[in-house]
Design a protein around this motif. Structure first.
Motif, PDB file in Angstrom:
ATOM      1  N   TRP A 166       0.844  -1.188   0.000  1.00 36.57           N
ATOM      2  CA  TRP A 166       0.000   0.000   0.000  1.00 36.57           C
ATOM      3  C   TRP A 166       0.880   1.238   0.000  1.00 36.57           C
ATOM      4  N   LEU A 183       0.930   4.849   1.545  1.00 37.61           N
ATOM      5  CA  LEU A 183       0.277   5.560   2.634  1.00 37.61           C
ATOM      6  C   LEU A 183       0.088   7.023   2.257  1.00 37.61           C
ATOM      7  N   LYS A 214      -4.726   4.228   3.142  1.00 38.22           N
ATOM      8  CA  LYS A 214      -3.885   3.442   2.248  1.00 38.22           C
ATOM      9  C   LYS A 214      -4.489   3.395   0.849  1.00 38.22           C
TER      10      LYS A 214
END
Length: 185
Positions: free
Chosen positions: A52, A54, A65
């Motif tokens: 992911w 952020l 995310k």
């Protein structure tokens, strides 16, 4: 007076920061998010990885995310890419954020306002017409008409009257182009 340009000026469009994301925050009414320092989160589940990017809200600082990879076998990653995710490589953050698949999958759009600058040279006043070559150091989406108006300090209507260009002036481009500036009538 010759119709071929006597002077060729270089202009360069450079990205000054990563663009903001238009993403609704779940905690506050803000519509903007930023990647901040650019961090990835990598989670392993056996031989599968989730990655992911952020992002944080610009108003309340809440972190959320954007899915980069979901349940992807570790063996499908190039070693340098996987290492880049682990050490939060800034170039990999930029490449990931600028990937159209990420913005489409994450239902976000990029806000480029204030995220780029135009490096120009002075336009000489004595030789006409003048040819300008615009190059892009980074793939920043701009409308040539607005870029030319900003770079020359002209109105957009005057740009349409005095500029001949090889690309559509009212369409967004991310690639270099050349235009010719004609003398005032």
């Amino acid at each position: 007076m010759s119709s071929t340009p006597h002077v060729v000026l270089p202009w360069v469009v450079r990205r000054t920061r990563l663009p903001l994301l238009s993403k609704r925050c779940v905690d506050c009414p803000s519509e903007s998010a930023t990647t901040g320092k650019g961090r990835f989160r990598v989670n392993a589940n056996g031989k599968l990885l989730d990655v992911w990017l952020l992002v944080r809200c610009v108003r309340c600082d809440r972190t959320s995310k954007l899915t980069v990879h979901e349940r992807t076998p570790v063996s499908s990653f190039a070693p340098d890419t996987l290492h880049g995710y682990h050490r939060n490589d800034p170039a990999l953050v930029a490449a990931t954020l600028l990937d159209p698949a990420l913005t489409r999958r994450g239902h976000v759009t990029l806000d480029w306002t204030g995220a780029c600058r135009l490096d120009t040279t002075t336009v000489p006043c004595d030789t006409w017409p003048i040819q300008v070559e615009v190059t892009f150091a980074d793939p920043v989406p701009v409308r040539p008409e607005r870029l030319i108006a900003y770079g020359l300090g002209l109105s957009r209507s005057e740009v349409l009257r005095r500029v001949t260009c090889g690309v559509a002036l009212n369409r967004t481009t991310r690639t270099g182009f050349t235009f010719t500036l004609l003398a005032r009538e």
